[in-house]
Design an enzyme around this catalytic site. Structure first.
Site, short mmCIF file in Angstrom:
data_model
loop_
_atom_site.label_atom_id
_atom_site.label_comp_id
_atom_site.label_asym_id
_atom_site.label_seq_id
_atom_site.Cartn_x
_atom_site.Cartn_y
_atom_site.Cartn_z
N GLU A 35 7.59 77.05 61.92
CA GLU A 35 7.84 76.17 63.07
C GLU A 35 7.22 76.82 64.30
O GLU A 35 7.54 77.97 64.62
CB GLU A 35 9.36 75.96 63.23
CG GLU A 35 9.78 75.37 64.56
CD GLU A 35 9.15 74.01 64.88
OE1 GLU A 35 9.36 73.08 64.11
OE2 GLU A 35 8.45 73.92 65.91
N LYS A 52 21.35 61.94 74.57
CA LYS A 52 22.78 61.61 74.44
C LYS A 52 23.61 62.39 75.46
O LYS A 52 24.62 61.89 75.96
CB LYS A 52 23.32 61.89 73.03
CG LYS A 52 22.79 61.03 71.91
CD LYS A 52 22.66 59.57 72.16
CE LYS A 52 21.38 59.09 72.78
NZ LYS A 52 20.12 59.25 72.12
N ALA A 141 6.19 68.36 57.41
CA ALA A 141 7.22 67.64 58.18
C ALA A 141 6.99 67.92 59.66
O ALA A 141 7.84 68.47 60.34
CB ALA A 141 8.61 68.10 57.73
N GLU A 202 7.21 45.70 80.05
CA GLU A 202 7.10 45.54 78.60
C GLU A 202 6.02 44.51 78.29
O GLU A 202 6.00 43.42 78.86
CB GLU A 202 8.47 45.11 78.04
CG GLU A 202 8.47 44.57 76.62
CD GLU A 202 7.89 45.53 75.59
OE1 GLU A 202 8.28 46.71 75.55
OE2 GLU A 202 7.02 45.07 74.81
N ALA A 264 6.43 55.19 77.55
CA ALA A 264 7.19 55.12 76.29
C ALA A 264 6.69 53.93 75.49
O ALA A 264 7.39 52.93 75.33
CB ALA A 264 8.68 55.01 76.58
N HIS A 443 44.30 48.81 64.15
CA HIS A 443 44.35 47.99 65.36
C HIS A 443 45.01 48.78 66.47
O HIS A 443 46.00 49.45 66.23
CB HIS A 443 45.17 46.71 65.09
CG HIS A 443 45.36 45.88 66.32
ND1 HIS A 443 44.38 45.05 66.80
CD2 HIS A 443 46.41 45.79 67.18
CE1 HIS A 443 44.82 44.47 67.91
NE2 HIS A 443 46.05 44.91 68.16
P1 NAI Z 1 8.88 51.57 70.52
O1 NAI Z 1 7.88 51.15 69.52
O2 NAI Z 1 10.32 51.44 70.23
O3 NAI Z 1 8.63 50.78 71.88
C1 NAI Z 1 7.41 50.79 72.57
C2 NAI Z 1 7.37 49.54 73.43
O4 NAI Z 1 6.24 49.62 74.29
C3 NAI Z 1 7.23 48.27 72.61
O5 NAI Z 1 8.23 47.37 72.98
C4 NAI Z 1 5.84 47.79 72.98
O6 NAI Z 1 5.74 46.37 72.97
C5 NAI Z 1 5.65 48.34 74.37
N1 NAI Z 1 4.27 48.55 74.77
C6 NAI Z 1 3.25 49.02 74.01
N2 NAI Z 1 2.12 49.10 74.77
C7 NAI Z 1 2.47 48.70 76.01
C8 NAI Z 1 1.77 48.57 77.26
N3 NAI Z 1 0.46 48.89 77.34
N4 NAI Z 1 2.43 48.12 78.35
C9 NAI Z 1 3.74 47.82 78.26
N5 NAI Z 1 4.44 47.90 77.12
C10 NAI Z 1 3.82 48.35 76.01
O7 NAI Z 1 8.46 53.05 70.90
P2 NAI Z 1 9.27 54.16 71.70
O8 NAI Z 1 10.30 53.55 72.57
O9 NAI Z 1 8.22 55.00 72.33
O10 NAI Z 1 10.00 54.95 70.56
C11 NAI Z 1 9.21 55.58 69.55
C12 NAI Z 1 9.95 55.70 68.26
O11 NAI Z 1 11.00 56.63 68.37
C13 NAI Z 1 10.53 54.40 67.79
O12 NAI Z 1 10.02 54.11 66.52
C14 NAI Z 1 12.00 54.63 67.73
O13 NAI Z 1 12.57 54.08 66.56
C15 NAI Z 1 12.15 56.14 67.74
N6 NAI Z 1 13.31 56.48 68.54
C16 NAI Z 1 14.54 56.11 68.12
C17 NAI Z 1 15.65 56.38 68.89
C18 NAI Z 1 16.98 55.92 68.42
O14 NAI Z 1 17.12 55.47 67.33
N7 NAI Z 1 18.00 55.98 69.25
C19 NAI Z 1 15.55 57.06 70.15
C20 NAI Z 1 14.21 57.35 70.52
C21 NAI Z 1 13.15 57.07 69.72
#
Ligand code: NAI
Length: 466
Positions: A35, A52, A141, A202, A264, A443
């Site tokens: 790592e 969190k 990984a 978005e 993001a 409950h």
């Molecule tokens: P994401 O795929 O969830 O969201 C990215 C968003 O950016 C999408 O809604 C997309 O439509 C939008 N987007 C893409 N290009 C864009 C642009 N040029 N302008 C504006 N919007 C645009 O990706 P995210 O949030 O970066 O997360 C990455 C991964 O990490 C996800 O697959 C998620 O499942 C995982 N993750 C999960 C968490 C959890 O389960 N609590 C917490 C953090 C991440």
């Protein structure tokens, strides 16, 4: 040049890698884990856990804001956050967990080297200091990293990814979040409560495009109520930066002024550990594996985000465990049939405020395939949520009409992140809505809403009639 011999080498110490290393060592393998940073990976160091910690701080701030409505008198109602102290607290929690993982690895007898490792051809692994490791199996990984978008001005120092955002020691006055997905919405909710004026940008017609539409409407309404501006169907055209300020210019001509921007827009696999001559097959930048986790190169496995299957820590645990078992079969440490990834029923949680969680198919997806019945129980009729001051939200159960098999569950609101595990358990064991509805729930609890939603599917709900 030093050459070491090991049964199994694991590259990457995140949730997939450290679980794989512990599992393989417990099965009897001599394991080395390489790592380059801290063990714990994105989840512990730069993802799930630090966010969190901050999400809990955000909830505390919101509770203080609501205190007076409960008759709690606070002499000076001004609430601010000292980000330097918050950062130190977050880092302390992260350190506690990463040192816990170090302890687990040590206890299992795994050799941990704090170096970058590279896979060469013939399953060889080369460490940064030149040491070569020969092994019976390699597990890659190496996780994922934030992607960037090719727009003018994206290299502005005011554009940060989530890794760098988690090291901030101040709260930006105006925050533009580019991408309204899981990460974007979580950070938006947190920083709004910390005092930033937040705007989400978005590209799709909705934030959280993969989630249940009604749940997303509830979250979006709540975020807007708290002062977050949301631009949907909005492409970023360019970013203009002048000193400590920037403007995100959208394709529709709107500009969003900001002091910092969070990018993001998704994540991509980390493939830096693969030498050109190792030639592992990739697809759109992800390592291709079969269901056992084996890559195109026999004896080299991959698990977690690097496979692009499900970018979730708990999915990575499952994949890590599976490939460790299979690598031990290959190296004859155990004599057993190989296992396959088991990722059909994996809950997904967004720690926005309110939380959203889902497992299985959405209502839209399920009804496109099956004849379905839907039970949607509002939290406004749940005593625990109501007395907790969080009546907005619901639990929705989507089931097959004929047999009542549960096809998907979505929760939004109080404790959604906890309730979803009960739904996953029910689905994993193929329980029907009848069986969930007849299970006595404590409950008052918010998880009663799951029982009520299941009961609704069969016309047996007592606390709500639609
Ligand atoms: P994401 O795929 O969830 O969201 C990215 C968003 O950016 C999408 O809604 C997309 O439509 C939008 N987007 C893409 N290009 C864009 C642009 N040029 N302008 C504006 N919007 C645009 O990706 P995210 O949030 O970066 O997360 C990455 C991964 O990490 C996800 O697959 C998620 O499942 C995982 N993750 C999960 C968490 C959890 O389960 N609590 C917490 C953090 C991440």
């Amino acid at each position: 040049m030093t050459t070491l011999k090991k049964d199994i080498v694991v590259i990457g110490g995140g949730p997939a890698g450290y679980i794989a290393a512990i599992k393989a060592a417990r099965l009897g393998a001599d394991v080395l884990l390489a790592e380059e940073n801290q063990v714990g990976g994105t989840c512990l160091n730069r993802g799930c856990i630090p966010t969190k910690y901050y999400a809990q701080s955000a909830h505390t701030i919101l509770s203080l804001a609501e205190a007076s409505s409960r008759g709690i008198k606070v002499a000076d109602p001004t609430v601010t956050i000292d980000m330097k102290q918050a950062l130190a607290g977050k880092n302390k929690t992260v350190r506690k967990l990463t040192s816990g993982v170090q302890g687990l690895l040590k206890q299992a007898g795994v050799t941990v080297v704090n170096q970058r490792a590279t896979v060469t051809k013939d399953k060889g692994v080369r460490l940064q200091d030149g040491t070569m490791i020969e092994s019976g199996a390699v597990i890659v990984a190496t996780g994922s990293q934030s992607v960037r978008i090719p727009v003018e001005g994206i290299d502005s120092p005011l554009v940060l990814d989530s890794d760098r955002f988690l090291d901030l020691d101040h709260v930006p006055k105006r925050l533009a979040v580019i991408g309204g997905g899981v990460i974007g919405v979580e950070f938006a909710a947190i920083y709004q409560s910390f005092g930033s004026k937040v705007t989400i940008i978005e590209a799709q017609p909705n934030i959280l495009p993969m989630f249940d539409k009604q749940a997303v409407e509830t979250v979006a309404a709540e975020l807007r109520k708290r002062g977050i501006t949301i631009h949907v169907s909005s492409e970023v055209l360019r970013i203009d930066t002048k000193g400590k300020e920037a403007s995100v210019v959208l394709a529709n001509g709107t500009s969003v002024d900001a002091d910092l921007m969070l990018l993001a827009v998704g994540r991509k696999s980390n493939l830096c550990c693969i030498d050109g001559d190792a030639s592992l097959k990739t697809d759109r930048g992800r390592i291709v594996t079969d269901e056992t986790g084996m890559t195109s190169h026999s004896g080299i496995y991959a698990a977690g985000d690097v496979t692009g299957r499900k970018l979730l820590a708990h999915a990575a645990y499952q994949m890590g465990e599976t490939v460790a078992h299979n690598a031990c079969v290959d190296t004859r440490i155990i004599n057993a049939p190989k296992k396959k990834f088991c990722l059909d029923i994996v809950p997904s949680v967004v720690y926005s405020i309110p939380e959203v969680a889902s497992v299985g198919l959405t209502e839209e997806e399920a009804s496109a395939i099956y004849d379905t019945v839907v039970g949607k129980f509002p939290l406004s009729a749940n005593g625990r949520a109501l007395s907790g001051g969080e009546p907005d939200g619901f639990v929705k159960v989507v089931a097959d009409k004929k047999y009542g098999q549960i096809l998907g569950v979505c929760c939004v609101g109080m404790f959604a992140s906890e309730i979803i595990n009960e739904a996953a358990m029910a689905m994993r064991h193929e329980l029907t809505v009848h069986e969930v509805a007849e299970t006595v729930h404590g409950h008052p609890t918010v998880s009663e809403a799951l029982k009520e939603a299941a009961a609704m599917c069969i016309g047996q709900c007592y606390h709500w009639s639609s």
